[in-house]
Design a protein around this motif. Structure first.
Motif, PDB file in Angstrom:
ATOM      1  N   PHE A   1      -6.758  15.361 -10.539  1.00  0.00           N
ATOM      2  CA  PHE A   1      -6.080  15.091  -9.283  1.00  0.00           C
ATOM      3  C   PHE A   1      -5.298  13.787  -9.365  1.00  0.00           C
ATOM      4  CE2 PHE A   1      -6.172  12.944  -5.130  1.00  0.00           C
ATOM      5  CZ  PHE A   1      -5.379  13.821  -4.424  1.00  0.00           C
ATOM      6  N   GLU A   2      -4.024  13.822  -9.050  1.00  0.00           N
ATOM      7  CA  GLU A   2      -3.174  12.628  -8.997  1.00  0.00           C
ATOM      8  C   GLU A   2      -2.707  12.451  -7.563  1.00  0.00           C
ATOM      9  OE1 GLU A   2      -2.418  10.395 -11.347  1.00  0.00           O
ATOM     10  OE2 GLU A   2      -3.714  11.442 -12.748  1.00  0.00           O
ATOM     11  N   PRO A   3      -3.101  11.356  -6.895  1.00  0.00           N
ATOM     12  CA  PRO A   3      -2.683  11.153  -5.510  1.00  0.00           C
ATOM     13  C   PRO A   3      -1.176  10.946  -5.413  1.00  0.00           C
ATOM     14  CG  PRO A   3      -3.917   9.255  -6.322  1.00  0.00           C
ATOM     15  CD  PRO A   3      -3.935  10.295  -7.398  1.00  0.00           C
ATOM     16  N   THR A   4      -0.618  11.409  -4.313  1.00  0.00           N
ATOM     17  CA  THR A   4       0.801  11.233  -4.068  1.00  0.00           C
ATOM     18  C   THR A   4       1.056   9.805  -3.630  1.00  0.00           C
ATOM     19  OG1 THR A   4       0.608  11.817  -1.741  1.00  0.00           O
ATOM     20  CG2 THR A   4       1.022  13.633  -3.309  1.00  0.00           C
ATOM     21  N   LEU A   5       2.321   9.411  -3.618  1.00  0.00           N
ATOM     22  CA  LEU A   5       2.685   8.074  -3.164  1.00  0.00           C
ATOM     23  C   LEU A   5       2.240   7.878  -1.719  1.00  0.00           C
ATOM     24  CD1 LEU A   5       4.058   5.390  -3.641  1.00  0.00           C
ATOM     25  CD2 LEU A   5       6.233   6.445  -3.038  1.00  0.00           C
ATOM     26  N   ALA A   6       2.444   8.881  -0.866  1.00  0.00           N
ATOM     27  CA  ALA A   6       2.013   8.788   0.533  1.00  0.00           C
ATOM     28  C   ALA A   6       0.501   8.647   0.619  1.00  0.00           C
ATOM     29  CB  ALA A   6       2.477  10.018   1.309  1.00  0.00           C
ATOM     30  N   GLY A   7      -0.215   9.362  -0.255  1.00  0.00           N
ATOM     31  CA  GLY A   7      -1.675   9.270  -0.281  1.00  0.00           C
ATOM     32  C   GLY A   7      -2.143   7.881  -0.680  1.00  0.00           C
ATOM     33  N   ARG A   8      -1.465   7.296  -1.667  1.00  0.00           N
ATOM     34  CA  ARG A   8      -1.821   5.937  -2.089  1.00  0.00           C
ATOM     35  C   ARG A   8      -1.521   4.918  -0.999  1.00  0.00           C
ATOM     36  NH1 ARG A   8      -1.174   4.635  -8.358  1.00  0.00           N
ATOM     37  NH2 ARG A   8      -2.226   6.459  -9.149  1.00  0.00           N
ATOM     38  N   GLU A   9      -0.402   5.112  -0.309  1.00  0.00           N
ATOM     39  CA  GLU A   9      -0.058   4.193   0.775  1.00  0.00           C
ATOM     40  C   GLU A   9      -1.084   4.293   1.900  1.00  0.00           C
ATOM     41  OE1 GLU A   9       3.952   5.183   1.867  1.00  0.00           O
ATOM     42  OE2 GLU A   9       4.784   4.281   0.060  1.00  0.00           O
ATOM     43  N   LEU A  10      -1.498   5.506   2.229  1.00  0.00           N
ATOM     44  CA  LEU A  10      -2.516   5.699   3.258  1.00  0.00           C
ATOM     45  C   LEU A  10      -3.833   5.055   2.823  1.00  0.00           C
ATOM     46  CD1 LEU A  10      -3.485   6.935   5.917  1.00  0.00           C
ATOM     47  CD2 LEU A  10      -3.952   9.046   4.666  1.00  0.00           C
ATOM     48  N   GLU A  11      -4.199   5.272   1.566  1.00  0.00           N
ATOM     49  CA  GLU A  11      -5.429   4.669   1.050  1.00  0.00           C
ATOM     50  C   GLU A  11      -5.350   3.140   1.118  1.00  0.00           C
ATOM     51  OE1 GLU A  11      -8.318   5.012  -2.840  1.00  0.00           O
ATOM     52  OE2 GLU A  11      -6.181   5.341  -3.119  1.00  0.00           O
ATOM     53  N   ALA A  12      -4.204   2.570   0.766  1.00  0.00           N
ATOM     54  CA  ALA A  12      -4.037   1.113   0.822  1.00  0.00           C
ATOM     55  C   ALA A  12      -4.168   0.611   2.258  1.00  0.00           C
ATOM     56  CB  ALA A  12      -2.686   0.716   0.236  1.00  0.00           C
ATOM     57  N   ARG A  13      -3.579   1.352   3.206  1.00  0.00           N
ATOM     58  CA  ARG A  13      -3.701   0.947   4.615  1.00  0.00           C
ATOM     59  C   ARG A  13      -5.134   1.045   5.104  1.00  0.00           C
ATOM     60  NH1 ARG A  13       0.517   4.447   7.444  1.00  0.00           N
ATOM     61  NH2 ARG A  13       1.036   5.195   5.404  1.00  0.00           N
ATOM     62  N   LEU A  14      -5.833   2.107   4.699  1.00  0.00           N
ATOM     63  CA  LEU A  14      -7.228   2.255   5.096  1.00  0.00           C
ATOM     64  C   LEU A  14      -8.095   1.143   4.503  1.00  0.00           C
ATOM     65  CD1 LEU A  14      -7.664   6.125   4.792  1.00  0.00           C
ATOM     66  CD2 LEU A  14      -7.644   4.772   6.891  1.00  0.00           C
TER      67      LEU A  14
END
Length: 149
Positions: free
Chosen positions: A2-15
């Protein structure tokens, strides 16, 4: 894999940022003053529990090499003990190539850093960054202070 998308990484960073903010507020509001040795003990316990799981379940079912590396490096830093790349690979409890890949990923995320110390320039050591040590401390405080159901 599984490779997270850029949007997924941004959401993870915000969380993660929101979680860090909440922990900082909790520390300030409740005046949590935990001794580093208590957090070190929590990290050791978590690492031991992960090794214990392997007695009952196949390790490849439960693998989280990067988390094992972070726990191992947290304890080492708390004990002011240097860790070589090869020791970090052993602590990850996965094949060396897998551990090296995860070390690279953690370095890209600026959670660890490699460095050389002393006269033997062949020996490469690894440690948590200051930011990663703070994140791990915050996480361990949450785990130590709460009852997780």
């Amino acid at each position: 894999m599984f490779e997270p998308t850029l949007a997924g990484r941004e959401l993870e960073a915000r969380l993660l940022a929101a979680l860090e903010e909440a922990v900082l507020l909790l520390r300030r509001d409740q005046m949590i003053d935990r001794m580093p040795s208590a957090l070190e003990a929590t990290a050791k316990r978590l690492y031991s529990v992960r090794r214990l799981r392997e007695r009952y379940f196949a390790p490849d079912l439960l693998g989280e090499a990067s988390w094992d590396i972070l726990l191992d490096l947290y304890v080492a830093r708390a004990e002011q003990r240097p860790v070589s790349i090869s020791s970090a690979c052993i602590g990850a409890a996965v094949p060396p190539t897998t551990a090296l890949r995860w070390l690279g990923n953690l370095e890209e995320e600026r959670l660890i850093r490699r460095y050389r110390e002393g006269s033997d320039r062949r020996l490469v050591l690894v440690t948590l960054t200051d930011a990663a040590f703070e994140k791990m401390s915050s996480f361990l405080e949450c785990v130590s202070c709460s009852h997780i159901d």
